[in-house]
Write a protein that holds these residues in place. Structure first.
Motif, PDB file in Angstrom:
ATOM      1  N   ALA A 183      -6.718  -1.826  -1.354  1.00 35.69           N
ATOM      2  CA  ALA A 183      -5.183  -2.776  -0.718  1.00 35.69           C
ATOM      3  C   ALA A 183      -5.510  -2.806   0.273  1.00 35.69           C
ATOM      4  O   ALA A 183      -5.779  -3.826   1.566  1.00 35.69           O
ATOM      5  N   ARG A 184      -5.196  -1.453   0.656  1.00 37.91           N
ATOM      6  CA  ARG A 184      -5.096  -0.821   1.752  1.00 37.91           C
ATOM      7  C   ARG A 184      -6.224  -1.085   2.764  1.00 37.91           C
ATOM      8  O   ARG A 184      -6.465  -1.450   4.355  1.00 37.91           O
ATOM      9  N   THR A 232      -6.750  -5.155   4.344  1.00 36.43           N
ATOM     10  CA  THR A 232      -5.836  -5.173   5.437  1.00 36.43           C
ATOM     11  C   THR A 232      -6.451  -4.491   6.646  1.00 36.43           C
ATOM     12  O   THR A 232      -5.949  -4.872   7.715  1.00 36.43           O
ATOM     13  N   ASN A 233      -7.241  -3.548   6.473  1.00 37.97           N
ATOM     14  CA  ASN A 233      -8.118  -3.124   8.289  1.00 37.97           C
ATOM     15  C   ASN A 233      -8.907  -3.794   8.240  1.00 37.97           C
ATOM     16  O   ASN A 233     -10.276  -3.211   8.012  1.00 37.97           O
ATOM     17  N   TRP A 234      -9.324  -5.648   8.342  1.00 39.34           N
ATOM     18  CA  TRP A 234     -10.448  -5.727   8.422  1.00 39.34           C
ATOM     19  C   TRP A 234     -10.909  -5.984   9.712  1.00 39.34           C
ATOM     20  O   TRP A 234     -11.614  -5.480  10.118  1.00 39.34           O
TER      21      TRP A 234
END
Length: 325
Positions: A66-67, A70-72
């Motif tokens: 998940a983390r 978020t850092n796309w």
């Protein structure tokens, strides 16, 4: 009093995976599994692959996935580099190799380019080079999860008629042997992850054993098809040269792309190793599912040499990067 000179400790010199790959290949050359023995070895390999991906599902934390999602801004370009740039690079090298090597070996460059990067060695060398280890762990995990779903159809699309069609039987086998155990592992993760973490060293040997069996089965089929007569010593030299050239190009491109992205140095180091390395942990099991034993050994030949080369070259590169901080 001057201290005695000591050589730097290079991780690849003591990496057990090198010994496992060399031993599996040598055993296949000397004592290949043929006839009924090959069927039994293939069954053992499939069972081992199922267990390996079950354990992988248990140990890759959902919070890390998940983390990472978020850092796309970091992982988006990394995914494009691994499954886009590297896949096209493999296609280019396959075009060169088809004029000098057997067709199945040339096809192996496309297969190599479509595979995800490593988890363990990419993380280890990022740490050795004083890079962003957390980013390397999450990045390699996400790429490997994506590879289970992406590598096979991507290879089929780029390989064209040479790769053959990935029929419903292969899709079902991928789902049952790779995807299903991983999903089950994720589902039961909360109840077992602490126990899995306590047996990390044993799990590492499970990885190596499963990969070794898959490589042994693949090369046994190649030996039975006449690997020694179809592949002259000069062919091995050509293959090694092409593999080293592809690895050098991958390293240079990964470092250059990370610079264009404007990443800090520690993140560039993580991008370098996660982007340029290729995983035999996914490649060997997936090859056992996609290809018949008579073909698999030829197709994974570039992957095995690439994996060995990346282990040998990554250690001095990481030490140099660490000194230049």
């Amino acid at each position: 009093m001057a201290k005695p000179f000591a050589l730097p400790r290079l991780p690849f010199l003591t990496d057990p995976m090198i010994a496992v790959l060399l031993a599996a290949t040598a055993l296949a050359l000397v004592l290949p599994a043929t006839g009924e023995a090959r069927g039994i070895a293939g069954l053992v390999s499939n069972i081992g692959i199922f267990v390996l991906f079950l354990v992988n599902g248990m140990r890759i934390r959902r919070s890390e996935i998940a983390r990472g999602l978020t850092n796309w801004r970091y992982f988006g370009p990394l995914m494009l580099f691994v499954f886009g740039g590297m896949a096209l690079t493999g296609l280019g090298f396959a075009s060169l190799a088809e004029h000098m090597l057997p067709p199945l070996v040339a096809l192996g460059f496309i297969y190599l380019g479509c595979l995800p990067s490593t988890v363990q060695s990419a993380t280890s060398y990022t740490s050795l080079a004083n890079g962003n280890v957390a980013l390397a762990v999450v990045g390699a995990a996400l790429i490997n999860i994506a590879g289970v779903f992406v590598s096979a159809p991507l290879f089929a699309a780029l390989g064209g008629s040479a790769a053959g069609e990935i029929g419903s039987e292969a899709i079902i086998r991928i789902g049952l042997i790779l995807i299903l155990p991983f999903v089950v592992g994720q589902a039961v993760q909360d109840r077992v992850i602490d126990r899995v973490a306590k047996h990390r060293s044993r799990i590492a040997w499970l990885d190596r054993a499963v990969i070794g069996i898959a490589v042994y089965v693949a090369f046994s089929g190649a030996v039975e098809q006449g690997l020694a007569t179809m592949f002259a010593p000069g062919d091995w030299a050509v293959l090694a040269g092409l593999v080293l050239a592809m690895l050098a190009l991958a390293l240079g491109a990964a470092w250059g792309v990370s610079a264009v992205m404007g990443l800090p140095r520690s993140d560039r180091i993580a991008f370098l190793f996660a982007g340029s390395q290729k995983s035999v942990a996914i490649g060997a099991p997936l090859a056992a599912i996609l290809f018949p034993p008579s073909s698999a050994g030829f197709v994974i030949a570039p992957l095995l040499l690439y994996h060995l080369a990346q282990l040998v070259l990554a250690a001095p590169l990481a030490l140099r990067l660490a000194r230049n901080v």
